[in-house]
Design an enzyme around this catalytic site. Structure first.
Site, PDB file in Angstrom:
ATOM      1  N   ARG A   1       0.707  -1.092  -0.040  1.00 10.41           N
ATOM      2  CA  ARG A   1      -0.009   0.120  -0.096  1.00 10.41           C
ATOM      3  C   ARG A   1       0.888   1.191  -0.009  1.00 10.41           C
ATOM      4  O   ARG A   1       1.880   1.251   0.446  1.00 10.41           O
ATOM      5  CB  ARG A   1      -0.874   0.154   1.394  1.00 10.41           C
TER       6      ARG A   1
ATOM      7  N   TYR B   1      -1.417  -3.363  -6.947  1.00 13.84           N
ATOM      8  CA  TYR B   1      -1.213  -4.240  -5.766  1.00 13.84           C
ATOM      9  C   TYR B   1      -2.387  -4.072  -4.638  1.00 13.84           C
ATOM     10  O   TYR B   1      -2.722  -3.080  -4.157  1.00 13.84           O
ATOM     11  CB  TYR B   1       0.296  -3.545  -5.202  1.00 13.84           C
ATOM     12  N   GLY B   2      -2.644  -5.236  -4.034  1.00 11.73           N
ATOM     13  CA  GLY B   2      -3.619  -5.555  -3.062  1.00 11.73           C
ATOM     14  C   GLY B   2      -4.406  -4.348  -2.555  1.00 11.73           C
ATOM     15  O   GLY B   2      -5.420  -3.950  -3.537  1.00 11.73           O
TER      16      GLY B   2
ATOM     17  N   LYS C   1      -9.455  -2.351   1.647  1.00  6.97           N
ATOM     18  CA  LYS C   1      -9.230  -1.235   2.555  1.00  6.97           C
ATOM     19  C   LYS C   1     -10.136   0.056   2.066  1.00  6.97           C
ATOM     20  O   LYS C   1     -10.527   0.827   2.774  1.00  6.97           O
ATOM     21  CB  LYS C   1      -7.962  -0.985   2.557  1.00  6.97           C
TER      22      LYS C   1
ATOM     23  N   HIS D   1     -10.377  -2.117  11.427  1.00  2.00           N
ATOM     24  CA  HIS D   1      -9.341  -3.066  11.005  1.00  2.00           C
ATOM     25  C   HIS D   1      -9.362  -4.238  12.023  1.00  2.00           C
ATOM     26  O   HIS D   1      -8.337  -4.189  12.613  1.00  2.00           O
ATOM     27  CB  HIS D   1      -8.054  -2.184  10.811  1.00  2.00           C
TER      28      HIS D   1
ATOM     29  N   SER E   1      -1.337  -3.407  10.331  1.00  2.00           N
ATOM     30  CA  SER E   1      -1.128  -4.295   9.375  1.00  2.00           C
ATOM     31  C   SER E   1       0.392  -5.068   9.775  1.00  2.00           C
ATOM     32  O   SER E   1       1.138  -4.415  10.055  1.00  2.00           O
ATOM     33  CB  SER E   1      -0.863  -3.577   7.969  1.00  2.00           C
TER      34      SER E   1
ATOM     35  N   CYS F   1       0.637  -7.168  11.966  1.00  3.11           N
ATOM     36  CA  CYS F   1       1.000  -7.329  13.472  1.00  3.11           C
ATOM     37  C   CYS F   1       0.161  -8.584  13.992  1.00  3.11           C
ATOM     38  O   CYS F   1      -0.054  -8.370  15.260  1.00  3.11           O
ATOM     39  CB  CYS F   1       0.609  -5.961  14.052  1.00  3.11           C
TER      40      CYS F   1
ATOM     41  N   ASN G   1      -2.900 -14.640  12.134  1.00  2.80           N
ATOM     42  CA  ASN G   1      -2.454 -15.519  12.927  1.00  2.80           C
ATOM     43  C   ASN G   1      -3.104 -15.788  14.062  1.00  2.80           C
ATOM     44  O   ASN G   1      -3.593 -16.897  14.417  1.00  2.80           O
ATOM     45  CB  ASN G   1      -1.004 -15.246  13.339  1.00  2.80           C
TER      46      ASN G   1
ATOM     47  N   ASP H   1      -9.188  -9.614   8.991  1.00  3.40           N
ATOM     48  CA  ASP H   1      -8.874  -8.254   8.604  1.00  3.40           C
ATOM     49  C   ASP H   1      -9.919  -7.163   9.000  1.00  3.40           C
ATOM     50  O   ASP H   1      -9.374  -6.085   9.245  1.00  3.40           O
ATOM     51  CB  ASP H   1      -8.372  -8.219   7.038  1.00  3.40           C
TER      52      ASP H   1
ATOM     53  N   SER I   1       4.946 -10.478   0.609  1.00  2.63           N
ATOM     54  CA  SER I   1       4.211 -11.458  -0.339  1.00  2.63           C
ATOM     55  C   SER I   1       2.980 -11.891   0.398  1.00  2.63           C
ATOM     56  O   SER I   1       2.870 -12.009   1.663  1.00  2.63           O
ATOM     57  CB  SER I   1       5.138 -12.495  -0.525  1.00  2.63           C
ATOM     58  N   ARG I   2       1.901 -12.040  -0.536  1.00  2.00           N
ATOM     59  CA  ARG I   2       0.455 -12.633  -0.089  1.00  2.00           C
ATOM     60  C   ARG I   2       0.143 -13.678  -0.730  1.00  2.00           C
ATOM     61  O   ARG I   2       0.498 -14.345  -1.670  1.00  2.00           O
ATOM     62  CB  ARG I   2      -0.358 -11.365  -0.316  1.00  2.00           C
TER      63      ARG I   2
ATOM     64  N   ASN J   1      -0.899 -17.593  22.394  1.00  5.56           N
ATOM     65  CA  ASN J   1      -1.867 -16.426  22.649  1.00  5.56           C
ATOM     66  C   ASN J   1      -2.998 -16.560  23.270  1.00  5.56           C
ATOM     67  O   ASN J   1      -3.691 -15.787  23.906  1.00  5.56           O
ATOM     68  CB  ASN J   1      -1.632 -15.237  21.222  1.00  5.56           C
TER      69      ASN J   1
HETATM   70  P1  GTP Z   1      -2.365  -7.558   7.419  1.00  8.26           P
HETATM   71  O1  GTP Z   1      -2.639  -8.738   6.706  1.00  8.26           O
HETATM   72  O2  GTP Z   1      -1.026  -6.976   6.649  1.00  8.26           O
HETATM   73  O3  GTP Z   1      -3.332  -6.848   8.053  1.00  8.26           O
HETATM   74  O4  GTP Z   1      -1.246  -8.350   8.738  1.00  8.26           O
HETATM   75  P2  GTP Z   1      -1.921  -9.119  10.057  1.00  8.26           P
HETATM   76  O5  GTP Z   1      -2.387  -8.269  11.114  1.00  8.26           O
HETATM   77  O6  GTP Z   1      -2.855  -9.999   9.579  1.00  8.26           O
HETATM   78  O7  GTP Z   1      -0.527 -10.071  10.509  1.00  8.26           O
HETATM   79  P3  GTP Z   1      -0.057 -11.524  10.199  1.00  8.26           P
HETATM   80  O8  GTP Z   1      -0.989 -12.158  11.105  1.00  8.26           O
HETATM   81  O9  GTP Z   1       0.089 -11.840   8.888  1.00  8.26           O
HETATM   82  O10 GTP Z   1       1.254 -11.411  10.740  1.00  8.26           O
HETATM   83  C1  GTP Z   1       2.283 -10.626  10.305  1.00  8.26           C
HETATM   84  C2  GTP Z   1       3.463 -11.023  10.866  1.00  8.26           C
HETATM   85  O11 GTP Z   1       3.755 -11.219  12.354  1.00  8.26           O
HETATM   86  C3  GTP Z   1       4.017 -12.563  10.307  1.00  8.26           C
HETATM   87  O12 GTP Z   1       5.438 -12.352   9.954  1.00  8.26           O
HETATM   88  C4  GTP Z   1       3.878 -13.335  11.640  1.00  8.26           C
HETATM   89  O13 GTP Z   1       4.644 -14.500  11.566  1.00  8.26           O
HETATM   90  C5  GTP Z   1       4.134 -12.299  12.883  1.00  8.26           C
HETATM   91  N1  GTP Z   1       3.233 -12.862  13.827  1.00  8.26           N
HETATM   92  C6  GTP Z   1       2.076 -12.779  14.159  1.00  8.26           C
HETATM   93  N2  GTP Z   1       1.541 -13.338  15.287  1.00  8.26           N
HETATM   94  C7  GTP Z   1       2.771 -13.169  16.179  1.00  8.26           C
HETATM   95  C8  GTP Z   1       2.961 -13.597  17.564  1.00  8.26           C
HETATM   96  O14 GTP Z   1       2.169 -13.855  18.315  1.00  8.26           O
HETATM   97  N3  GTP Z   1       4.189 -13.306  17.893  1.00  8.26           N
HETATM   98  C9  GTP Z   1       5.365 -12.956  16.820  1.00  8.26           C
HETATM   99  N4  GTP Z   1       6.576 -12.897  17.590  1.00  8.26           N
HETATM  100  N5  GTP Z   1       5.099 -12.843  15.515  1.00  8.26           N
HETATM  101  C10 GTP Z   1       3.973 -12.939  15.024  1.00  8.26           C
HETATM  102  C1  SPV Z   2      -3.067  -4.549   5.246  1.00  8.93           C
HETATM  103  O1  SPV Z   2      -2.033  -3.664   4.904  1.00  8.93           O
HETATM  104  O2  SPV Z   2      -3.360  -4.384   6.414  1.00  8.93           O
HETATM  105  C2  SPV Z   2      -3.455  -5.599   4.555  1.00  8.93           C
HETATM  106  C3  SPV Z   2      -2.945  -5.753   3.227  1.00  8.93           C
HETATM  107  O3  SPV Z   2      -4.244  -6.252   5.036  1.00  8.93           O
HETATM  108  S1  SPV Z   2      -3.734  -4.566   1.918  1.00  8.93           S
HETATM  109  O4  SPV Z   2      -4.738  -5.316   1.505  1.00  8.93           O
HETATM  110  O5  SPV Z   2      -2.812  -4.489   0.793  1.00  8.93           O
HETATM  111  O6  SPV Z   2      -4.304  -3.227   2.586  1.00  8.93           O
HETATM  112 MN    MN Z   3      -4.701  -5.633   7.136  1.00 10.84          MN
END
Ligand code: GTP
Ligand code: SPV
Ligand code: MN
Length: 589
Positions: A69, A197-198, A206, A226, A248, A250, A254, A277, A370-371, A499
């Protein structure tokens, strides 16, 4: 494909502007999508992967200058700058239309114009909203077909109504200097040029479901956030649903697909994923807060996803998935990314399209952002309420960011207004999800800094007002931080599945079953109330995770005071009051 005069007029207007070869309405049929996949493979927009190992899966590489983004080129175009507020880039709507239309003019010459009718939320649900995206990119069509509910039935549901969001995407020549993502919340319109892109171009995500929808939510009395949504099932108990807002990159995907640690599995704990999301939240008939996930798929971070970190996410990507900017393993025509496993391919192509030897190269095979784009129905733990048009009732709201220091692993707000304050003072390190430096701490209230479609001062007030509307039935508000590090820079908390141990404390607090410690920043757990069975975590590490360094918090309060100044008279007095109270509790005179 429709008799809706508003849509047909707009389509004509855009057709005259972009001057396409042909107009193609996306009806949502399998056959049409299949043909588009074939065409994209012929154009090298997609690579068909090993259909035995990854049935229905494709690889796409975006341009190297177009991998995330672009927040500095994202604009909220409202009558006045004040409506957009101090945290958004603003452009005068007239100027923005002229600028972007000028770039878009004739940009579809020789190309097809695809018209995608889509619904955010289950088709026909009173929570749902409809959009039309026009694009010249098959990649966008195929991603939207996974991420949203698309096709003719959306138009049938809309009928003659003019209540829909216009979205125009033009790939142009991906010139960064002419890349603009413009939102016109006052006329339900989004214009996106020079990206593929995304979050810049999947306009339902978004752009609509957060920026336009947050604006709509403010006038209509609901929230677009979000946030992930998940259900926690415990033995002999009803499933409890919670939402969590993390910036994003964070940890939303997961957490949303978490696999309980063994000791919890043995007790019978299960997680059900509703969304990873975005959440749309409203007061339900019973007076509680209810949430739907407006999306229909996951646009998840590939890098770092593996069997141990998130098996459910990995399984979701094993069929009917589009991978973007991962490495291509030429030996078996599959995909690879950093930390997928310990066996990077030698004979591969990296995300930039260059020959890449994963065993020898120091460069990354996949881009950090990468997604994978996977259908929600692939998720092994998808909630039975995923398609429920009323959504799910929310018992707790969790805010959280990526902080090495200062923020403890978990704390609970004293009440709703204090919870809004806790969300508003969130800061987090930037990640690869947006262009720019990574690892820089910035204020990101409610994880909405890049996504709030109006003045964030007014947005805070809207949150305060929601609390008044919900009264006694308002969910409790918490804050978490999985990312505290020790003096060597290593994460102290194991994170991921573990967690759940923190979520368990949160549920105990929601049910008034667990005592807590009152601290200057909120209620906190006693060490013995965090279940560490089966964890290799010492008492002193647990103390570190729950430590509150008063000096750091004094700095945090001062930072917040500076940040709040931006909002001037738009900052609700309730938040000013909360800041005064925090300073008193920290003994700042
Ligand atoms: P967006 O799709 O961008 O909104 O991201 P998201 O908030 O869905 O984050 P996602 O779950 O994809 O995790 C992003 C990164 O954080 C990855 O590299 C994970 O490995 C890392 N991560 C997620 N949960 C944890 C956790 O509990 N501990 C640690 N140390 N890293 C984590
Ligand atoms: C984010 O950045 O919070 C995402 C990926 O979920 S995007 O769709 O590119 O905004
Ligand atoms: Mn997001």
């Amino acid at each position: 494909m429709t008799h809706n005069i508003h849509i047909n007029n707009w389509v004509n207007q855009i057709k005259n502007l972009v001057n396409p070869n042909k107009i193609i309405w996306i009806d949502g049929s399998e056959m049409q999508l299949e043909n588009l996949k074939q065409e994209a493979c012929q154009n090298n927009e997609l690579i068909k992967l090993n259909q035995d190992k990854l049935p229905g899966c494709y690889l796409h590489r975006s341009s190297a200058n177009d991998v995330a983004r672009v927040e500095d080129r994202t604009f909220i175009c409202t009558k006045s700058k004040e409506i957009a507020g101090p945290t958004n880039n603003w452009m005068d709507p007239k100027e923005a239309y002229n600028l972007v239309y000028d770039i878009a003019k004739d940009s579809y010459k020789g190309k097809n114009m695809y018209i995608i009718p889509y619904s955010m939320g289950p088709i026909g649900s009173k929570f749902s909203k409809i959009g039309i995206e026009i694009t010249d990119s098959i990649y966008v069509v195929l991603n939207m077909a996974i991420m949203t509910r698309i096709g003719k039935k959306v138009l049938d549901t809309l009928g003659e109504s003019n209540d829909w969001v216009r979205g125009l995407h033009c790939s142009c020549n991906l010139d960064e200097e002419k890349r603009y993502i413009c939102h016109f919340p006052e006329d339900n319109t989004i214009l996106s040029v020079n990206s593929c892109y995304g979050g810049n171009v999947l306009l339902g995500k978004k752009c609509f479901a957060l920026r336009i929808a947050s604006f709509q939510g403010q006038t209509e009395g609901w929230l677009a956030e979000h946030m992930l949504i998940l259900g926690i099932q415990r033995p002999n108990k009803d499933i409890i649903y919670i939402c969590a807002a993390f910036p994003s990159g964070c940890g939303k995907t997961n957490l949303a697909m978490l696999i309980p640690p063994k000791v919890y599995q043995e007790k019978g704990y299960k997680i059900w994923c509703v969304g990873d999301d975005i959440a749309w939240l409203r007061k339900g008939k019973d007076g509680r807060l209810w949430a739907i996930n407006p999306e229909n798929g996951f646009f998840g971070v590939a890098s770092g996803t593996n069997e141990n970190s998130n098996l459910n996410a990995l399984k979701s990507t094993r069929k009917d998935t589009i991978f973007t900017n991962v490495a291509h393993n030429l030996d078996d025509n599959t995909v690879w990314w950093e930390d997928l496993d310990k066996n990077p391919p030698s004979n591969a192509i990296n995300w930039k399209g260059e020959k890449w030897d994963g065993k020898r190269s120091n460069e990354k095979g996949a881009h950090p952002n990468s997604r994978f784009t996977s259908p929600a129905k692939n998720c092994p733990i998808l909630s039975e309420n995923f398609n429920n048009e009323n959504g799910v009732p929310i018992s707790a709201i969790i805010f959280g960011g990526r902080r090495k220091q200062t923020t403890p692993i978990v704390y609970e707000s004293f009440d709703w207004n204090h919870g809004v304050f806790v969300g508003s003072i969130m800061s987090s390190e930037t990640t690869a999800a947006a262009t720019g430096a990574v690892g820089v701490i910035r204020h990101d209230p409610m994880a909405m800094l890049p996504f709030c479609g109006y003045n964030m001062g007014k947005y805070f007030k809207h949150w305060i007002d929601m609390g008044k509307t919900l009264g006694e039935k308002a969910p409790k508000i918490f804050n978490v931080n999985w990312f505290r590090t020790d003096k060597n820079g290593n994460f102290i908390w194991p994170g991921f599945g573990d967690n759940l141990r923190i979520l368990d404390w949160i549920l105990g607090r929601c049910e008034d079953k667990i005592q807590s410690k009152k601290t200057p920043i909120g209620y906190m757990p006693f060490n013995q109330d965090i279940n560490t069975d089966g964890l290799n975590l010492s008492e002193s590490e647990l103390n570190e995770l729950t430590e509150i360094d008063i000096d750091l918090w004094k700095k945090e309060a001062e930072e917040t005071e500076q940040f709040y100044k931006k909002f001037g008279s738009n900052l609700p007095k309730e938040l000013d009051e909360q800041l005064v109270l925090l300073k008193q509790r920290l003994n700042i005179s």
